[in-house]
Scaffold this active site. Structure first.
Site, short mmCIF file in Angstrom:
data_model
loop_
_atom_site.label_atom_id
_atom_site.label_comp_id
_atom_site.label_asym_id
_atom_site.label_seq_id
_atom_site.Cartn_x
_atom_site.Cartn_y
_atom_site.Cartn_z
CD GLU A 60 38.69 31.14 31.00
OE1 GLU A 60 38.33 30.17 30.33
OE2 GLU A 60 38.13 31.48 32.07
CG ASP B 248 39.64 30.81 35.75
OD1 ASP B 248 40.02 30.30 34.67
OD2 ASP B 248 38.83 30.27 36.52
#
Length: 412
Positions: A404, A349
């Site tokens: 991401e 992330d």
């Protein structure tokens, strides 16, 4: 690092398959020098770990040594890295919360250790599911209650006891034993992103067991071959959806016990599902009492000091990826979830925030390679991601790593 490759002429740095990469994308040719410079730093880290730490495999399994562990002889072994602390102590239910009865021994490079002998009957002095804390004495002589960065189980307290999560020593006599092998990496991923806590029709936080029994069969039946589990790493603030991590090695206790997460992943594998973990290594919660922030009584340790260690938009702390012990902590965190829980891969992330000093805030990306190879690129975090990828793909042949990114791309 200043190793032999960083000191060499970048054009002499060997990079596997570089020429085929440049052939596929001619736009990278002007940046060959920069690519080689970055790879040189990566090689220096790899060689340094091999020569000084006994190899990447050992370096990335630090969870076997750090934290608090019951040994076969009944003793309790503790090890921590707290470079800013003046002293460390272990306290808990086991000693009536005497905060200074059991001091750690100080070693070089900010490391501390403690051995508690077993009880007279040979049992561990710290019992399964009892509460403990690390007591940190800071430079001003204050005694601070802290949770070990390596804690594997922390729980939300009853409302009448406040909001600070409790550190519980998880040491069951019979751990869950996996029954099904990992799933081979699918040729084409069809990923179902899921949050265990909200996977219920009832107005409650759902459990690992409920997800295993009720949701996983439906996902498999719907034709997906992979699941991506979010909000697994412990986070005191539930509404953060798992993106304000407080305990990196602890699976969230809101949904159940660590062994129940192991069962969930085992059931997923039974149904032929490949399991990805939404891993958050881009930042950490600012919580002090139950997080990494101010762990050793200072603003540094795992993070940068000052403004460089703060994310203005997320109100969180930013890791110092150049610090040797931070790399040990984060790389071992990946191994922990691969080994202890049998995850198959990761979705990293917040990679945009990691890659750029601006963290992508107010930055309109054009897609020009000059942005990626410019001064805004954070080399330390880039090298960490290279090391993470190298380690995972070297050790696990079927692992998948996904980045991401959130790019505000300007279209003209």
């Amino acid at each position: 690092m200043g190793g032999r490759w960083s000191k060499a002429n970048p054009m002499d740095v060997p990079i596997p398959d570089l020429q085929s990469l440049l052939h596929r994308d001619h736009g990278l040719i002007p940046f060959e020098y920069d690519i080689r410079k970055r790879y040189a730093v990566f090689l220096d880290w790899v060689e340094g770990i091999e020569s000084n730490e006994g190899g990447l495999d050992k370096f990335t399994k630090a969870y076997e040594e750090y934290g608090i562990h019951a040994q076969l002889d009944g003793s309790i072994q503790c090890k921590e890295w707290a470079p800013g602390a003046e002293a460390l102590y272990l306290a808990g239910d086991f000693n009536g919360w005497n905060r200074t009865e059991f001091p750690f021994q100080k070693h070089e490079y900010g490391k501390w250790s403690l051995t508690l002998p077993p009880n007279s009957d040979g049992s561990p002095r710290v019992s399964h599911m009892s509460e403990i804390k690390i007591i940190v004495k800071d430079i001003d002589g204050n005694l601070l209650d802290r949770i070990s960065p390596w804690a594997t189980y922390v729980v939300q307290p009853p409302k009448e006891q406040g909001f600070t999560f409790k550190y519980i020593f998880y040491n069951p006599s019979n751990r869950y034993q996996f029954q099904y092998p990992r799933v081979k990496k699918p040729e084409s991923l069809r990923i179902y992103e899921c949050h265990v806590g909200i996977a219920s029709n009832e107005p409650k936080v759902a459990s690992y067991n409920e997800f295993s029994d009720n949701v996983i069969p439906r996902i498999a039946k719907a034709g997906y071959n992979s699941i991506q589990l979010m909000a697994i790493m412990e986070h005191a603030y539930y509404a953060s959806f798992g993106y304000q991590v407080t305990s990196f090695y602890a699976a969230s206790s809101r949904y159940g016990l660590p062994d129940e997460l192991r069962r969930l992943i085992d059931i997923a594998h039974k149904h032929g599902l490949y399991v990805l973990l939404d891993i958050v290594h881009s930042h950490a919660s600012k919580n002090v009492m139950d997080g990494l922030n101010m762990w050793d009584g200072t603003g540094g340790s795992y993070f940068h000091n000052g403004p460089k260690g703060e994310h203005q938009l997320w109100d969180s702390r930013l890791f110092n990826y150049q610090q040797h012990e931070v790399l040990r902590f984060l790389l071992s965190n990946l191994r922990w979830y691969m080994e202890e829980y049998q995850f198959d891969g990761f979705r990293f992330d917040g990679v945009t925030s990691m890659l750029y000093h601006s963290h992508g805030i107010g930055h309109g990306f054009s897609g020009d390679y000059n942005e990626y190879f410019g001064m805004n690129t954070d080399m330390d975090s880039l090298i960490y991601l290279m090391l993470a990828n190298h380690m995972l793909h070297s050790i696990y042949s079927d692992v998948t790593t996904i980045a991401e990114v959130s790019l505000n791309v300007q279209v003209t």
